[in-house]
Design a protein around this motif. Structure first.
Motif, PDB file in Angstrom:
ATOM      1  N   GLN A 151      -3.244   5.549 -20.079  1.00  0.00           N
ATOM      2  CA  GLN A 151      -2.572   4.654 -19.134  1.00  0.00           C
ATOM      3  C   GLN A 151      -2.835   5.085 -17.697  1.00  0.00           C
ATOM      4  OE1 GLN A 151      -0.623   1.793 -19.672  1.00  0.00           O
ATOM      5  NE2 GLN A 151      -0.753   1.662 -17.452  1.00  0.00           N
ATOM      6  N   ARG A 155      -4.842   3.064 -14.660  1.00  0.00           N
ATOM      7  CA  ARG A 155      -4.136   2.832 -13.391  1.00  0.00           C
ATOM      8  C   ARG A 155      -4.967   3.326 -12.215  1.00  0.00           C
ATOM      9  NH1 ARG A 155      -1.627   5.055  -9.509  1.00  0.00           N
ATOM     10  NH2 ARG A 155      -2.045   7.156 -10.286  1.00  0.00           N
ATOM     11  N   CYS A 158      -7.992   1.065 -11.590  1.00  0.00           N
ATOM     12  CA  CYS A 158      -7.536  -0.145 -10.898  1.00  0.00           C
ATOM     13  C   CYS A 158      -7.284   0.138  -9.418  1.00  0.00           C
ATOM     14  CB  CYS A 158      -6.267  -0.668 -11.575  1.00  0.00           C
ATOM     15  SG  CYS A 158      -5.495  -2.063 -10.743  1.00  0.00           S
ATOM     16  N   GLU A 159      -6.733   1.307  -9.121  1.00  0.00           N
ATOM     17  CA  GLU A 159      -6.459   1.679  -7.726  1.00  0.00           C
ATOM     18  C   GLU A 159      -7.754   1.838  -6.938  1.00  0.00           C
ATOM     19  OE1 GLU A 159      -4.640   5.545  -5.354  1.00  0.00           O
ATOM     20  OE2 GLU A 159      -3.880   5.065  -7.355  1.00  0.00           O
ATOM     21  N   THR A 176      -3.761  -1.244 -23.033  1.00  0.00           N
ATOM     22  CA  THR A 176      -3.400  -0.653 -21.747  1.00  0.00           C
ATOM     23  C   THR A 176      -3.951  -1.543 -20.644  1.00  0.00           C
ATOM     24  OG1 THR A 176      -3.655   1.542 -22.756  1.00  0.00           O
ATOM     25  CG2 THR A 176      -3.471   1.455 -20.371  1.00  0.00           C
ATOM     26  N   ALA A 178      -3.725  -2.466 -16.084  1.00  0.00           N
ATOM     27  CA  ALA A 178      -3.227  -2.205 -14.732  1.00  0.00           C
ATOM     28  C   ALA A 178      -3.727  -3.327 -13.838  1.00  0.00           C
ATOM     29  CB  ALA A 178      -3.716  -0.847 -14.217  1.00  0.00           C
TER      30      ALA A 178
END
Length: 521
Positions: A151, A155, A158-159, A176, A178
């Motif tokens: 996860q 994340r 994606c950031e 999962t 994001a």
């Protein structure tokens, strides 16, 4: 880089011969002049050739295109004016058949110029600041130290990219994600496509497949959206992320396997009456969640395999292929288990365990699962005795039960259960001999069992068996004659009661002596 972008470069003068009508991504370019180019072409790369390897040989042209298609090449470029002035007809026909884009390169344009253009567009943005790319990879790598690494990895990706990212299972379930949750349905649909660039609803997605050492593969889906030059960075980070996902899956599987091996060893030690239940063993049990602060119950389970069949490790729905660990995990209480073939021992900690098992309604759709439960205890020293209780309770489950989960709990107030649980087998064997003369008399055994269940009331026994009371008296007299003792003797009645319960548990009656009331419509 996209194939459409390359063909639109006016300075190169490239002309499409076979257009397959879909977006094709180019990750690199290679010039190949051998009969089997697929051995040297990387997936997603553009193949360039002058045709000297298959001039005027239709079979060689067909083999050349098929080799590129198997290697997952993005397209084929044919240089004019070297072997021929036009692409060979056999080459065009095979490219159309397998869906391989084909374009021509003018004689005035060097193949080196085409390769340089592709490499410059593909790797240029990353080569400007290579240290920054390495820093991004380190940022993703740090997610492995997180409690939920998968996860956290998604994340962070994606950031970095500023676009939705998701991991999807083979059944289309988003595991999962994001970013923008509104795109999840579209991402699930896109994941069913072949890996590569996918166009859906005016949006482009990058789909990458993560092949796991064991189990079904995963799909990493990145919504490219309006990314332009950052697409190349997204592709690079996608490959890096796929490697990390594979590492996380292997680490998780290894950790689970080690925990289950430790669980089996501790469970066997706690149930072994010859081994002391010292502090070290209790500390190991506590590491697995079994602290003894709440009541512990020993379970004897049959009807479930100990391990997954190969390729079934990642199924998430209830299925007959699920293992004893999958079954116990759904109780949501601490446990340790020692799988042994098809029958397993487990120690679970918590309240209302039998109720929790019965509430697992989805299991009722599958084949027979039998669970024998001991009485609860908080004393580690008592666990070996509880294993005997669980085994006895399991033995009393009717082997003819239908599909679903059946449970039986040991009742310590029943004299027969206590004798069967705690009297040595050698002594118990003498108790069983009392019914030996009735082994081939199922009607007499059924009458005797009903007589004891009805508090030795002849009238009630006859009503249950649909017999006249005199017939019951006749059968009881025949039992006394065969055994050689009177049914008025208390110790004989106790011995018969225990022997009858043991016959049911061991299946000696085989169902032939079931009461008539149970078989009536």
């Amino acid at each position: 880089m996209w194939l459409e972008s390359l063909l639109s470069r006016g300075e190169l003068g490239l002309q499409a011969c076979v257009d397959v009508g879909e977006h094709r991504s180019i990750t690199g370019a290679q010039v190949v002049e051998i009969e089997d180019p697929g051995r040297w072409i990387l997936p997603g790369c553009l193949a360039l050739t002058t045709g000297v390897a298959f001039t005027n040989d239709v079979e060689a042209q067909t083999s050349f295109v098929r080799s590129l298609q198997r290697a997952d090449a993005s397209a084929l470029g044919y240089a004019l004016g070297n072997a021929t002035d036009e692409p060979p007809p056999g080459l065009i026909v095979e490219c159309r058949r397998v869906g391989m884009p084909l374009f021509t390169v003018p004689f005035e344009v060097s193949l080196r110029d085409v390769v340089t253009t592709i490499l410059g567009e593909t790797f240029g943005p990353m080569a400007v600041d290579r240290d920054q790319v390495i820093e991004m990879q380190d940022f993703l790598l740090a997610s492995l130290d997180h409690r939920e690494p998968q996860q956290e990895l998604i994340r962070r990706l994606c950031e970095l990219l500023g676009t939705p990212v998701a991991v999807v299972g083979t059944n289309g379930m988003v595991l999962t994600h994001a970013g923008d949750a509104a795109q999840l349905d579209l991402i699930a649909e896109v994941s069913r496509a072949f890996p590569g660039d996918v166009q859906r609803a005016d949006r482009r997605f990058l789909v990458s497949e993560v092949q796991l050492p064991l189990g079904a593969p995963l799909k990493l889906v990145i919504a490219l959206g309006s990314l332009t030059r950052a697409e190349n960075l997204a592709r690079s980070l996608s490959r890096f992320t796929c490697g990390l996902l594979k590492m996380i899956a292997m680490s998780r599987r290894l950790r689970t396997e080690l925990e289950r091996r430790m669980s089996a060893r501790v469970c066997r030690a706690l149930l072994d009456p010859s081994l002391p239940k010292g502090r070290k063993l209790r500390d190991e049990a506590a590491c697995l969640g079994l602290t003894g602060e709440d009541a512990m119950t020993v379970l004897r389970i049959s009807g479930l395999p100990a391990h997954h069949e190969r390729g079934e490790e990642d199924k998430v729905e209830f299925s007959p292929s699920l293992t004893v660990h999958d079954f116990l995990d759904r109780l949501r209480i601490p446990y340790i288990a020692a799988p042994e073939g098809c029958i397993h021992f487990a120690i679970a900690q918590g309240k209302d365990i039998e109720k929790r098992i019965r509430e697992l309604s989805p299991w009722r759709a599958f084949s027979r699962i039998a669970v024998g439960l001991s009485s609860p205890t908080s004393n580690f020293e008592a666990l070996p005795h509880l294993a005997t209780e669980a085994q006895l309770a399991h033995r009393h489950l009717d082997p003819r039960i239908g599909e679903g989960v059946s449970t039986a709990m040991f009742h310590g107030t029943n004299v027969a259960d206590l004798l069967l649980a705690y009297v040595p087998s050698a002594v118990r064997h003498n108790l069983m001999d009392v019914l030996a003369p009735l082994d081939d008399k199922p009607d007499l055994i059924a009458t005797l069992r009903a007589y004891l269940d009805n508090r030795r009331d002849v009238t009630a026994t006859g009503a249950e068996l649909y017999l006249h009371p005199n017939t019951v008296r006749y059968r009881l007299a025949k039992v006394e004659t065969l055994i050689g003792r009177s049914l008025d003797e208390t110790d004989l009645v106790v011995a018969i009661h225990v022997a009858l319960r043991d016959r049911v548990a061991t299946g000696l009656d085989g169902g032939s002596a079931r009461r008539r009331v149970e078989t009536r419509p």
